[in-house]
Design a protein around this motif. Structure first.
Motif, PDB file in Angstrom:
ATOM      1  N   VAL A 238      12.470   9.620  -1.401  1.00 56.60           N
ATOM      2  CA  VAL A 238      13.452   8.549  -1.616  1.00 56.60           C
ATOM      3  C   VAL A 238      14.801   8.951  -1.028  1.00 56.60           C
ATOM      4  O   VAL A 238      15.445   8.154  -0.334  1.00 56.60           O
ATOM      5  N   GLU A 239      15.227  10.167  -1.283  1.00 56.06           N
ATOM      6  CA  GLU A 239      16.527  10.618  -0.763  1.00 56.06           C
ATOM      7  C   GLU A 239      16.534  10.682   0.760  1.00 56.06           C
ATOM      8  O   GLU A 239      17.478  10.223   1.397  1.00 56.06           O
ATOM      9  N   ILE A 240      15.495  11.234   1.355  1.00 60.71           N
ATOM     10  CA  ILE A 240      15.490  11.419   2.809  1.00 60.71           C
ATOM     11  C   ILE A 240      15.212  10.128   3.566  1.00 60.71           C
ATOM     12  O   ILE A 240      15.922   9.784   4.510  1.00 60.71           O
TER      13      ILE A 240
ATOM     14  N   TYR B 233       4.962  18.449   1.935  1.00 59.16           N
ATOM     15  CA  TYR B 233       3.778  18.227   1.093  1.00 59.16           C
ATOM     16  C   TYR B 233       3.694  16.778   0.590  1.00 59.16           C
ATOM     17  O   TYR B 233       2.597  16.230   0.435  1.00 59.16           O
ATOM     18  N   ALA B 234       4.847  16.149   0.396  1.00 57.26           N
ATOM     19  CA  ALA B 234       4.850  14.742  -0.027  1.00 57.26           C
ATOM     20  C   ALA B 234       4.284  13.849   1.085  1.00 57.26           C
ATOM     21  O   ALA B 234       3.471  12.953   0.826  1.00 57.26           O
ATOM     22  N   LEU B 235       4.715  14.094   2.312  1.00 54.92           N
ATOM     23  CA  LEU B 235       4.196  13.313   3.448  1.00 54.92           C
ATOM     24  C   LEU B 235       2.712  13.566   3.667  1.00 54.92           C
ATOM     25  O   LEU B 235       1.957  12.637   3.995  1.00 54.92           O
ATOM     26  N   GLN B 236       2.301  14.797   3.480  1.00 60.54           N
ATOM     27  CA  GLN B 236       0.882  15.129   3.621  1.00 60.54           C
ATOM     28  C   GLN B 236       0.063  14.377   2.560  1.00 60.54           C
ATOM     29  O   GLN B 236      -0.977  13.782   2.874  1.00 60.54           O
TER      30      GLN B 236
ATOM     31  N   SER C 185       0.826  -1.207   0.000  1.00 58.32           N
ATOM     32  CA  SER C 185       0.000   0.000   0.000  1.00 58.32           C
ATOM     33  C   SER C 185       0.859   1.256   0.000  1.00 58.32           C
ATOM     34  O   SER C 185       0.578   2.218  -0.723  1.00 58.32           O
ATOM     35  N   VAL C 186       1.927   1.257   0.802  1.00 55.06           N
ATOM     36  CA  VAL C 186       2.817   2.418   0.859  1.00 55.06           C
ATOM     37  C   VAL C 186       3.507   2.615  -0.483  1.00 55.06           C
ATOM     38  O   VAL C 186       3.586   3.736  -1.000  1.00 55.06           O
TER      39      VAL C 186
ATOM     40  N   ILE D 279       3.247   5.869  -2.816  1.00 55.41           N
ATOM     41  CA  ILE D 279       4.430   6.621  -3.242  1.00 55.41           C
ATOM     42  C   ILE D 279       4.447   6.774  -4.759  1.00 55.41           C
ATOM     43  O   ILE D 279       4.797   7.834  -5.286  1.00 55.41           O
ATOM     44  N   GLU D 280       4.038   5.714  -5.461  1.00 58.55           N
ATOM     45  CA  GLU D 280       3.976   5.777  -6.923  1.00 58.55           C
ATOM     46  C   GLU D 280       2.988   6.845  -7.390  1.00 58.55           C
ATOM     47  O   GLU D 280       3.141   7.407  -8.458  1.00 58.55           O
ATOM     48  N   GLY D 281       1.999   7.144  -6.583  1.00 53.16           N
ATOM     49  CA  GLY D 281       0.988   8.136  -6.937  1.00 53.16           C
ATOM     50  C   GLY D 281       1.424   9.584  -6.705  1.00 53.16           C
ATOM     51  O   GLY D 281       0.721  10.508  -7.104  1.00 53.16           O
ATOM     52  N   LEU D 282       2.571   9.769  -6.057  1.00 51.57           N
ATOM     53  CA  LEU D 282       3.067  11.123  -5.809  1.00 51.57           C
ATOM     54  C   LEU D 282       3.692  11.706  -7.079  1.00 51.57           C
ATOM     55  O   LEU D 282       4.080  10.966  -7.993  1.00 51.57           O
ATOM     56  N   SER D 283       3.851  13.025  -7.080  1.00 51.49           N
ATOM     57  CA  SER D 283       4.552  13.652  -8.211  1.00 51.49           C
ATOM     58  C   SER D 283       6.014  13.212  -8.173  1.00 51.49           C
ATOM     59  O   SER D 283       6.530  12.809  -7.121  1.00 51.49           O
TER      60      SER D 283
END
Length: 182
Positions: A133-135, A162-165, A116-117, A121-125
């Protein structure tokens, strides 16, 4: 009615035979079984099963062919050998100890969560995905991620926020869909 009385007499005779067999051979049979098994309780079970088989085959024992004692000891030995073979065929059981490291019983939920995660993640910009990925996957600091991606550290912080949100929103939507509440 005559059959019923004949059967009752035969049953009574067979029970008397088993009693006499136990009285005559029970002690020696038990000692033999204890010697072979090393366990008195298991030996008692073997003696009991031997006498049950003698009761079932009373006609053979009463025929007078061969030694009754030899037949009883052979049956007892075969029962013990069968138990040993059956135990050897099963994998050994390991008792849990209080110091044993707990093992997860079922990892299926962890697999579903991981999938699911990854899907979220694939759905993010692409920009948001690269920052995460870097962090989080490459364990880089904000400064290292900024240098690797060629962007300012403030941009890394903003994109990760914003990615985490977006990831939280996507995951809560997936959880609700799985639970049937969406």
């Amino acid at each position: 009615m005559a059959r019923l009385f004949a059967r009752a007499r035969a049953t009574s005779r067979d029970e008397a035979l088993v009693r006499s067999l136990y009285e005559e051979h029970g002690g020696a049979l038990l000692a033999y079984a204890v010697r072979l098994t090393g366990d008195r309780a298991a030996a008692e079970d073997v003696v009991q099963e031997t006498l049950v088989r003698a009761w079932r085959h009373a006609d053979k024992l009463m025929s007078g062919e061969g030694s009754v004692r030899a037949w009883l000891f052979t049956v007892a030995k075969n029962l013990i050998v069968d138990k040993v073979r059956a135990k050897a065929a099963r994998p050994t059981e390991v008792a849990e100890s209080p110091t044993a490291v707990p093992v997860a019983k079922d990892h299926a939920q962890r697999v579903v969560d991981s999938m699911s995660v990854l899907a979220a993640i694939e759905g993010l910009s692409e920009d948001h995905r690269k920052v995460l990925v870097e962090i989080y996957f490459r364990d880089r600091s904000v400064a290292e991620a900024a240098q690797e991606l060629g962007i300012a550290p403030g941009t890394v912080k903003s994109r990760s926020h914003y990615a985490l949100q977006a990831l939280r929103t996507a995951m809560s939507g997936r959880r609700a869909a799985l639970e049937g509440t969406a």
